[in-house]
Motif scaffolding. Structure first.
Motif, short mmCIF file in Angstrom:
data_model
loop_
_atom_site.label_atom_id
_atom_site.label_comp_id
_atom_site.label_asym_id
_atom_site.label_seq_id
_atom_site.Cartn_x
_atom_site.Cartn_y
_atom_site.Cartn_z
N PRO A 1 -6.43 3.81 -0.06
CA PRO A 1 -5.87 2.49 -0.37
C PRO A 1 -6.89 1.52 -0.96
O PRO A 1 -6.51 0.56 -1.63
CB PRO A 1 -5.37 2.00 0.98
CG PRO A 1 -5.19 3.23 1.80
CD PRO A 1 -6.25 4.18 1.33
N ILE B 1 0.83 -1.20 0.00
CA ILE B 1 0.00 0.00 0.00
C ILE B 1 0.87 1.26 0.00
O ILE B 1 0.65 2.19 -0.77
CB ILE B 1 -0.94 0.00 1.22
CG1 ILE B 1 -1.92 -1.17 1.13
CG2 ILE B 1 -1.71 1.31 1.30
CD1 ILE B 1 -2.82 -1.31 2.34
N TYR C 1 -4.77 2.60 7.00
CA TYR C 1 -4.29 3.72 6.19
C TYR C 1 -5.34 4.81 6.07
O TYR C 1 -5.02 6.01 6.09
CB TYR C 1 -3.88 3.23 4.80
CG TYR C 1 -2.41 2.98 4.68
CD1 TYR C 1 -1.54 3.98 4.31
CD2 TYR C 1 -1.87 1.73 4.97
CE1 TYR C 1 -0.18 3.76 4.22
CE2 TYR C 1 -0.51 1.50 4.88
CZ TYR C 1 0.33 2.52 4.49
OH TYR C 1 1.68 2.30 4.41
#
Length: 464
Positions: free
Chosen positions: A138, A64, A156
């Motif tokens: 993401p 990611i 994230y």
């Protein structure tokens, strides 16, 4: 963003609260690290790395992070190329209007830089714009329906909503502007090397003296670092130029153009970039070890005996003694086979129980076995005797199966611990002293099962 170590630690916390089954059992890792030295944060990082023994969690996080940074690098390259091509198109004529080109280079840039400065002062402490979080979300960059990917994406996205991310966004926007200005600088230097330009100026409202004063003000900062600035005679001479001009005068205007782009464009934007980078580092999201999850682990690691004479060890949890009912029973092995067919006769007194009232289900291992067993238990009121090898690990997956069977058994569930080599109980601890012996791996595992069964109030057949 959290640091890579903090991200891995937080991902382990998120997955463990979701009852995820790790490659290495977190309980065993936590117990083994109790005697190790180190600061709390270092030990938490080390614990997360050991739980992620196969590196799967770190790979997902790295994927990611790599894709987000890859998008930023690609965008920077595109902006640099666009700046180069834009200025290359602007400087196609051999006679260039100096102030027109300068406004095209720095006009919009200066307005945007001033707007950012005003907004930075107004929006102190606010979260990053939602459009930026959606742009680099993401969930658009990585596909996966497994627990690890979902938890990493959620981690994230929570970081992108942090208030410190506004400085991350500012740094990224300044990076794009720097890429554009750098592309323009490359274009100017390249064109000035391969072509000869004449620089002119023209104005309806401004006089020669006004332009001389404006040029001197504009050239003050570039001249401080060594760039040439046109003198008064060169400025007057450059008005309404339509043909080639003396090379010395052209070089003065070219030097002022490069110096202005550097000192009024690249340098201020680089300072703004460095300021955002510094503020992002100061406001960076950090691991909150005050959460109950981390406090429980840290408190466990801090337990120690201060004075052996005054210390009284808390009694270890003991599973309740199993009570064998008189009704029909179902016997099954959990995940591992037994070398003796009638292993359950150790726990069930065969002479007093009709052999026909005992249903031997076999081994319960995969999901199909669990579904078949629970379906049977829902239709038949029986007591379940579950045989478990004493060296089997009481991890989350195994305990989930145990809870499911206990909930489905209408007449209750009892457990019998078996040995790996035979159904004899010679090596299974039979006393509290032996069970608490830390040097005996079998005793440690036996006590772990005692603790797990005691918490669930599941009876354990006493060993003889």
């Amino acid at each position: 963003m959290l640091s890579p170590q903090d991200q891995l630690t937080e991902l382990v916390r998120s997955l463990e609260t979701q009852q995820h089954v790790f490659t290495t059992d977190p309980l065993l890792v936590t117990e083994k690290m109790q005697a190790e030295d180190g600061k709390p944060m270092q030990k938490l990082h080390r614990r997360a790395s050991r739980i992620d023994s196969n590196g799967n969690l770190a790979r997902v996080l790295g994927k990611i992070d790599g894709r987000i940074k890859g998008i930023m690098v690609i965008m920077s390259i595109v902006w640099c190329v666009s700046g180069f091509l834009g200025l290359f198109t602007l400087l196609q004529s051999n006679v260039v209007n100096f102030f027109y080109v300068l406004v095209c280079l720095l006009g919009f840039h200066t307005i945007m830089l001033g707007g950012w400065l005003v907004m930075a002062l107004i929006n102190q402490g606010r979260q990053s714009p939602s459009w930026f979080a959606n742009f680099v979300s993401p969930s658009y960059l990585i596909r996966g329906k497994d627990d690890v990917t979902k938890a990493a994406v959620d981690l994230y996205e929570r970081q992108l909503q942090h208030s410190g991310m506004r400085w991350y966004l500012g740094r990224f926007s300044h990076q794009l502007w720097l890429a554009t200005l750098t592309g323009m600088m490359f274009a100017i230097i390249f064109l000035l090397i391969v072509r000869q330009y004449s620089f002119s100026w023209e104005s309806t409202l401004l006089s020669d003296q006004a332009l001389i004063g404006l040029t001197n003000v504009l050239g003050w900062l570039p001249s401080m670092v060594g760039f040439d600035v046109p003198d008064s005679a060169a400025i007057v001479q450059s008005r309404l130029v339509t043909d080639a001009m003396p090379l010395s005068v052209a070089r003065q205007w070219a030097s002022l153009l490069i110096g202005s782009l550097l000192m009024y464009g690249i340098v201020p934007r680089a300072i703004a970039w460095a300021f955002c980078a510094l503020m992002f580092r100061r406001k960076k999201m950090r691991l909150d070890i005050k959460l109950p999850y981390y406090q429980k682990i840290l408190n466990f690691w801090q337990r120690q005996v201060v004075d052996a004479d005054d210390f009284k060890e808390a009694p270890a949890p003991v599973a309740p003694k199993a009570t064998v009912s008189a009704g029909k029973k179902l016997v099954a092995l959990l995940e591992y086979p037994s070398e003796q067919d009638n292993w359950w006769q150790v726990g069930i007194d065969a002479p007093d129980n009709d052999i026909n009232d005992i249903e031997n289900f076999g081994i319960v291992d995969d999901r199909d076995d669990m579904d078949r067993l629970t379906t049977y238990l829902e239709q038949h009121p029986v007591q379940v005797l579950l045989g478990i090898h004493s060296q089997a690990l009481p991890d989350r997956g195994t305990l989930r199966k145990l809870d499911r069977i206990a909930n489905a058994a209408k007449h209750g569930l009892i457990v019998q611990l078996l040995n790996n080599e035979s159904t004899d109980t010679d090596t299974i601890p039979t006393s509290t002293t032996n069970a608490n012996d830390p040097k005996n791996p079998q005793a440690v595992r036996y006590q772990q099962w005692q603790t797990a069964l005691a918490a669930r109030k599941i009876g354990l057949i006493a060993n003889s």
